[in-house]
Design a protein around this motif. Structure first.
Motif, PDB file in Angstrom:
ATOM      1  N   GLN A  93       0.845  -1.190   0.000  1.00 17.89           N
ATOM      2  CA  GLN A  93       0.000   0.000   0.000  1.00 17.89           C
ATOM      3  C   GLN A  93       0.880   1.239   0.000  1.00 17.89           C
ATOM      4  O   GLN A  93       1.846   1.317   0.766  1.00 17.89           O
ATOM      5  CB  GLN A  93      -0.933   0.007   1.208  1.00 17.89           C
ATOM      6  CG  GLN A  93      -1.965  -1.108   1.187  1.00 17.89           C
ATOM      7  CD  GLN A  93      -2.967  -0.983   2.328  1.00 17.89           C
ATOM      8  OE1 GLN A  93      -2.941  -0.041   3.105  1.00 17.89           O
ATOM      9  NE2 GLN A  93      -3.869  -1.944   2.420  1.00 17.89           N
ATOM     10  N   GLU A  95       1.092   5.711  -1.602  1.00 17.16           N
ATOM     11  CA  GLU A  95       0.396   6.869  -2.161  1.00 17.16           C
ATOM     12  C   GLU A  95       1.058   7.284  -3.468  1.00 17.16           C
ATOM     13  O   GLU A  95       2.279   7.173  -3.616  1.00 17.16           O
ATOM     14  CB  GLU A  95       0.428   8.040  -1.171  1.00 17.16           C
ATOM     15  CG  GLU A  95      -0.276   7.753   0.131  1.00 17.16           C
ATOM     16  CD  GLU A  95      -0.039   8.846   1.175  1.00 17.16           C
ATOM     17  OE1 GLU A  95       0.480   9.921   0.786  1.00 17.16           O
ATOM     18  OE2 GLU A  95      -0.350   8.615   2.353  1.00 17.16           O
ATOM     19  N   GLU A  97       0.474  10.249  -6.986  1.00 18.81           N
ATOM     20  CA  GLU A  97      -0.157  11.515  -7.361  1.00 18.81           C
ATOM     21  C   GLU A  97      -0.638  11.482  -8.813  1.00 18.81           C
ATOM     22  O   GLU A  97       0.041  10.966  -9.693  1.00 18.81           O
ATOM     23  CB  GLU A  97       0.871  12.641  -7.191  1.00 18.81           C
ATOM     24  CG  GLU A  97       0.296  14.046  -7.267  1.00 18.81           C
ATOM     25  CD  GLU A  97       1.361  15.098  -6.963  1.00 18.81           C
ATOM     26  OE1 GLU A  97       1.018  16.138  -6.404  1.00 18.81           O
ATOM     27  OE2 GLU A  97       2.542  14.863  -7.300  1.00 18.81           O
ATOM     28  N   LEU A 102      -3.769  13.181  -4.621  1.00 17.56           N
ATOM     29  CA  LEU A 102      -3.175  11.982  -4.036  1.00 17.56           C
ATOM     30  C   LEU A 102      -4.192  10.856  -3.905  1.00 17.56           C
ATOM     31  O   LEU A 102      -5.356  11.093  -3.568  1.00 17.56           O
ATOM     32  CB  LEU A 102      -2.601  12.295  -2.649  1.00 17.56           C
ATOM     33  CG  LEU A 102      -1.271  13.051  -2.613  1.00 17.56           C
ATOM     34  CD1 LEU A 102      -0.954  13.465  -1.182  1.00 17.56           C
ATOM     35  CD2 LEU A 102      -0.145  12.198  -3.189  1.00 17.56           C
ATOM     36  N   PHE A 103      -3.731   9.638  -4.154  1.00 16.76           N
ATOM     37  CA  PHE A 103      -4.567   8.452  -3.975  1.00 16.76           C
ATOM     38  C   PHE A 103      -3.764   7.345  -3.315  1.00 16.76           C
ATOM     39  O   PHE A 103      -2.568   7.218  -3.533  1.00 16.76           O
ATOM     40  CB  PHE A 103      -5.098   7.955  -5.327  1.00 16.76           C
ATOM     41  CG  PHE A 103      -6.067   8.895  -5.965  1.00 16.76           C
ATOM     42  CD1 PHE A 103      -7.388   8.943  -5.536  1.00 16.76           C
ATOM     43  CD2 PHE A 103      -5.653   9.764  -6.962  1.00 16.76           C
ATOM     44  CE1 PHE A 103      -8.274   9.828  -6.111  1.00 16.76           C
ATOM     45  CE2 PHE A 103      -6.541  10.652  -7.534  1.00 16.76           C
ATOM     46  CZ  PHE A 103      -7.858  10.690  -7.107  1.00 16.76           C
ATOM     47  N   ARG A 104      -4.461   6.562  -2.491  1.00 15.02           N
ATOM     48  CA  ARG A 104      -3.840   5.357  -1.944  1.00 15.02           C
ATOM     49  C   ARG A 104      -4.031   4.233  -2.945  1.00 15.02           C
ATOM     50  O   ARG A 104      -5.155   3.969  -3.389  1.00 15.02           O
ATOM     51  CB  ARG A 104      -4.461   4.952  -0.605  1.00 15.02           C
ATOM     52  CG  ARG A 104      -3.871   3.639  -0.075  1.00 15.02           C
ATOM     53  CD  ARG A 104      -4.309   3.324   1.337  1.00 15.02           C
ATOM     54  NE  ARG A 104      -5.709   2.976   1.448  1.00 15.02           N
ATOM     55  CZ  ARG A 104      -6.209   1.745   1.214  1.00 15.02           C
ATOM     56  NH1 ARG A 104      -5.422   0.767   0.794  1.00 15.02           N
ATOM     57  NH2 ARG A 104      -7.484   1.503   1.371  1.00 15.02           N
ATOM     58  N   TRP A 169     -12.095   3.162   1.743  1.00 12.34           N
ATOM     59  CA  TRP A 169     -10.958   3.559   0.918  1.00 12.34           C
ATOM     60  C   TRP A 169     -11.196   4.962   0.353  1.00 12.34           C
ATOM     61  O   TRP A 169     -10.288   5.803   0.331  1.00 12.34           O
ATOM     62  CB  TRP A 169     -10.796   2.541  -0.195  1.00 12.34           C
ATOM     63  CG  TRP A 169      -9.497   2.541  -0.939  1.00 12.34           C
ATOM     64  CD1 TRP A 169      -8.601   3.571  -1.053  1.00 12.34           C
ATOM     65  CD2 TRP A 169      -8.943   1.454  -1.693  1.00 12.34           C
ATOM     66  NE1 TRP A 169      -7.532   3.195  -1.842  1.00 12.34           N
ATOM     67  CE2 TRP A 169      -7.712   1.916  -2.234  1.00 12.34           C
ATOM     68  CE3 TRP A 169      -9.377   0.164  -1.972  1.00 12.34           C
ATOM     69  CZ2 TRP A 169      -6.927   1.095  -3.047  1.00 12.34           C
ATOM     70  CZ3 TRP A 169      -8.578  -0.645  -2.779  1.00 12.34           C
ATOM     71  CH2 TRP A 169      -7.363  -0.186  -3.300  1.00 12.34           C
ATOM     72  N   GLU A 172     -10.520   7.562   2.914  1.00 12.49           N
ATOM     73  CA  GLU A 172      -9.084   7.785   3.075  1.00 12.49           C
ATOM     74  C   GLU A 172      -8.543   8.682   1.965  1.00 12.49           C
ATOM     75  O   GLU A 172      -7.707   9.562   2.212  1.00 12.49           O
ATOM     76  CB  GLU A 172      -8.335   6.452   3.094  1.00 12.49           C
ATOM     77  CG  GLU A 172      -6.850   6.613   3.346  1.00 12.49           C
ATOM     78  CD  GLU A 172      -6.139   5.296   3.538  1.00 12.49           C
ATOM     79  OE1 GLU A 172      -4.886   5.293   3.499  1.00 12.49           O
ATOM     80  OE2 GLU A 172      -6.813   4.263   3.724  1.00 12.49           O
ATOM     81  N   ASN A 173      -9.017   8.485   0.734  1.00 14.11           N
ATOM     82  CA  ASN A 173      -8.583   9.339  -0.366  1.00 14.11           C
ATOM     83  C   ASN A 173      -8.990  10.798  -0.145  1.00 14.11           C
ATOM     84  O   ASN A 173      -8.247  11.720  -0.488  1.00 14.11           O
ATOM     85  CB  ASN A 173      -9.139   8.825  -1.690  1.00 14.11           C
ATOM     86  CG  ASN A 173      -8.398   7.604  -2.207  1.00 14.11           C
ATOM     87  OD1 ASN A 173      -7.211   7.412  -1.923  1.00 14.11           O
ATOM     88  ND2 ASN A 173      -9.086   6.763  -2.967  1.00 14.11           N
ATOM     89  N   LEU A 176      -6.495  12.187   2.377  1.00 16.78           N
ATOM     90  CA  LEU A 176      -5.174  12.422   1.775  1.00 16.78           C
ATOM     91  C   LEU A 176      -5.094  13.790   1.103  1.00 16.78           C
ATOM     92  O   LEU A 176      -4.026  14.381   0.995  1.00 16.78           O
ATOM     93  CB  LEU A 176      -4.856  11.345   0.741  1.00 16.78           C
ATOM     94  CG  LEU A 176      -4.423   9.976   1.250  1.00 16.78           C
ATOM     95  CD1 LEU A 176      -4.252   9.013   0.087  1.00 16.78           C
ATOM     96  CD2 LEU A 176      -3.120  10.079   2.048  1.00 16.78           C
ATOM     97  N   ASN A 177      -6.239  14.298   0.660  1.00 21.19           N
ATOM     98  CA  ASN A 177      -6.276  15.566  -0.064  1.00 21.19           C
ATOM     99  C   ASN A 177      -6.838  16.707   0.771  1.00 21.19           C
ATOM    100  O   ASN A 177      -7.263  17.729   0.234  1.00 21.19           O
ATOM    101  CB  ASN A 177      -7.078  15.371  -1.352  1.00 21.19           C
ATOM    102  CG  ASN A 177      -6.358  14.477  -2.333  1.00 21.19           C
ATOM    103  OD1 ASN A 177      -5.436  14.905  -3.026  1.00 21.19           O
ATOM    104  ND2 ASN A 177      -6.744  13.201  -2.391  1.00 21.19           N
TER     105      ASN A 177
END
Length: 297
Positions: A93, A95, A97, A102-104, A169, A172-173, A176-177
């Motif tokens: 897992q 990250e 760009e 950003l994405f996991r 998920w 979480e994305n 992240l942003n």
């Protein structure tokens, strides 16, 4: 004649947007490798093959790069995770760009690693079409990439998917942003059921994304096939669309031609303006993705 990975990488870097490290390097016949697809996912490489092995010359070149290289056989169960075939062992897992977003990603996930590369330009346009005060519904949302882009444009989003892990998920994305997921909506369940429910409730949206799987079956046993039922999906979504709103209608069903797809959407959206846009520049092979923007005045 097939090109080297390095040659394709340098060429594709000149085609993709800035701050993007998730893109297609080799797209089958587009680079002289029929049924072989190579994606750059951050500092990892994913090789996907359909009914063939990884070409010897390509596999040798990738093994010399000293980065993790994974292989996925597309003819096998689509839920099987890729297998690492070269390079150092790094966390599965990580990250990455795309266009500054950003994405996991997860190399241990089956089906997809967390994002569909062929929808990159559509995600950017969703962000451009979104603004404060708008409501955007992302159906069949998977990990919520379209939702994140819409929220970055200022819209309040509703992320709808059948799988709870995908919704987590997506949250979480958002985080992240720098987006608080508590300010967005998340719905678990069958899309057709939810669209019917939204219509009964009079709940409407300024933008709706429709990117369904080619086949699914709900908990009542009702079957959905893109080539037969996409028009029904558009009709249901239309009842939940604000006047002057837009839809993004897409499908990667290879059994469905572009002309048949357009006819289904036109029949379900009479009077709308339909816009067909090109594939992303790094997708140089088969023009498989059906895609239409549907705008109502």
């Amino acid at each position: 004649m097939s090109r080297t990975y390095r040659h394709c990488l340098e060429y594709k870097k000149g085609l993709i947007p800035p701050r993007t490290e998730i893109f297609r390097v080799i797209d089958g016949e587009g680079e002289g490798y029929p049924d072989v697809f190579v994606d750059r996912l951050g500092d990892r490489i994913l090789v996907s093959t359909r009914d063939c092995a990884v070409p010897v010359n390509l596999g040798k070149e990738l093994a010399e790069l000293d980065v993790p290289v994974f292989h996925k056989r597309l003819e096998q169960n689509q839920k099987e995770a890729p297998v690492q075939i070269a390079g150092p062992i790094l966390p599965l897992q990580f990250e990455a760009e795309e266009q500054g977003v950003l994405f996991r990603l997860d190399m241990s996930a089956g089906y997809s690693q967390g994002i569909f590369l062929d929808q990159r330009d559509h995600r950017r346009r969703v962000r451009e079409r979104s603004r404060p005060g708008m409501k955007v519904l992302n159906t069949f949302a998977y990990t919520g990439a379209f939702s994140v882009y819409a929220a970055l444009g200022g819209a309040q989003t509703t992320t709808l998917d059948l799988a709870q892990p995908c919704l987590e998920w997506a949250r979480e994305n958002f985080r992240l942003n720098g987006i608080d997921p508590s300010g967005q909506y998340f719905c678990k369940g069958d899309v057709l059921h939810w669209l019917e429910r939204f219509a009964r409730q009079g709940r409407t949206f300024h933008g709706i994304i429709l990117d369904p799987p080619t086949f699914s079956r709900d908990d009542r046993g009702r079957v959905f096939r893109v080539e037969s039922h996409y028009g029904e999906l558009v009709s249901l979504a239309r009842k939940c669309l604000e006047r002057g709103g837009w839809m993004l209608c897409t499908s990667n069903c290879r059994k469905l031609s572009h002309s048949d797809f357009r006819r289904m959407v036109e029949a379900a959206a009479p009077g709308a303006r339909l816009i067909h846009d090109p594939m992303p520049a790094d997708f140089t092979g088969e023009d498989y993705l059906k895609r239409l923007w549907v705008d109502w005045k």
